[in-house]
Design an enzyme around this catalytic site. Structure first.
Site: not given
Ligand code: COA
Length: 263
Positions: A69, A114, A117, A137
């Site tokens: 999400a 998601g 999922e 999460e």
């Molecule tokens: N929601 C909103 N934005 C997200 C996102 C999410 N679930 N996952 C990634 N992004 C965005 C980041 O904020 C970043 O945006 P920015 O460049 O404007 O700062 C961009 O995507 C790239 O992500 P980044 O974290 O810089 O890449 P990374 O390679 O260092 O890490 C992940 C990748 C996937 C490990 C990390 O983005 C992450 O942990 N995301 C959240 C995953 C999560 O918790 N999902 C469940 C949500 S309920």
């Protein structure tokens, strides 16, 4: 082939009975905003009625399949707005699961929350060696709300689901293949060609039989064995009366390729 943008972040390519829906939000790794989930809902409602599409492939762009999400939309909203997003996602994910078409997740990158999922709602999961799956999460002080705790436990067992949900760990495609969740693993450049080939193989089968098989296996998993076996024989008996079954049997005996008409 026809290409159309069904939402700012959703692009569909369609050819030969196969629709490929690509999540096009590379800058946020495919994170699902509320607006995207609504776009997905409207797209799926249309697809549900479209018998010309036999297989749906869902994929992402760049490093992201769907990174969950959109966490930005979780910040500072009311409980009722938060609940409303969860209800919406739940219903859209269930719609994917209940589509009459066969669905294939072609997981190119992060399939988190998601995103994981969504893959669990698909019939088959092909994934790249670069894919990463997880339910992180718990790191937000939350839990999966689109079926993660339920569908993963059913797909891979209660213990593995507990490990994934409690640790928030990321898993590779090969690890999830070992758990019976991912059905095939490919190199990044082979993922889409192989997903297309899989889709084409299924799209060439008798469509009524393919739809029935999907429903039967999905529904059967919720039934006692004897009930499932009875339903299986009823469905098979109905299939026997179709033109495609007559054609399939005749083609075998005449040593030729069957030509299925969908009747
Ligand atoms: N929601 C909103 N934005 C997200 C996102 C999410 N679930 N996952 C990634 N992004 C965005 C980041 O904020 C970043 O945006 P920015 O460049 O404007 O700062 C961009 O995507 C790239 O992500 P980044 O974290 O810089 O890449 P990374 O390679 O260092 O890490 C992940 C990748 C996937 C490990 C990390 O983005 C992450 O942990 N995301 C959240 C995953 C999560 O918790 N999902 C469940 C949500 S309920």
């Amino acid at each position: 082939m026809t290409i159309r943008r069904v939402h700012e972040n959703l692009v569909e390519e369609r050819a030969d009975g196969v629709a490929v829906l690509r999540i096009d939000r590379e800058d946020a790794l495919g994170a699902l905003s509320r607006s995207m989930v609504i776009g997905l809902r409207d797209y799926l409602a249309e697809l549900h009625e479209d018998e010309s599409v036999r297989v749906l492939v869902i994929t992402g762009s760049g490093k992201g399949f769907i990174a969950g999400a959109d966490i930005r939309e979780y910040h500072g909203v009311t409980r009722s707005a938060f609940d409303s997003y969860q209800r919406l996602s739940r219903s859209v994910f269930s719609t994917i699961e209940a589509l009459p078409q066969v669905t294939i997740a072609a997981v190119n990158g992060y399939a988190l929350g998601g995103g994981f999922e969504v893959t669990l709602c698909c019939d088959l999961i092909a994934a790249s060696e670069r894919a990463k799956f997880g339910l992180p999460e718990i790191n937000l002080g939350l839990l999966p709300g689109g079926g993660g705790t339920q569908r993963l436990a059913r797909a891979a067992g209660v213990r593995f689901a507990k490990e994934a949900v409690l640790t928030g760990r990321f898993y590779t495609a090969a690890q999830l293949r070992d758990h019976g969740v991912v059905t095939e693993v490919h190199s990044p450049d082979q993922l889409m060609p192989q997903a297309h080939e899989l889709a084409a193989t299924i799209a060439a089968k008798a469509p009524i039989a393919a739809r029935a098989a999907k429903r039967l296996i999905g529904d059967g998993a919720q039934m006692p064995l004897e009930v499932g076996l009875t339903v299986e024989q009823q469905v098979l008996s109905e299939l026997y009366t179709t033109a495609d079954a007559a054609e399939g049997v005749a083609a075998f005996l005449e040593k030729r390729q069957a030509e299925f008409s969908g009747r």
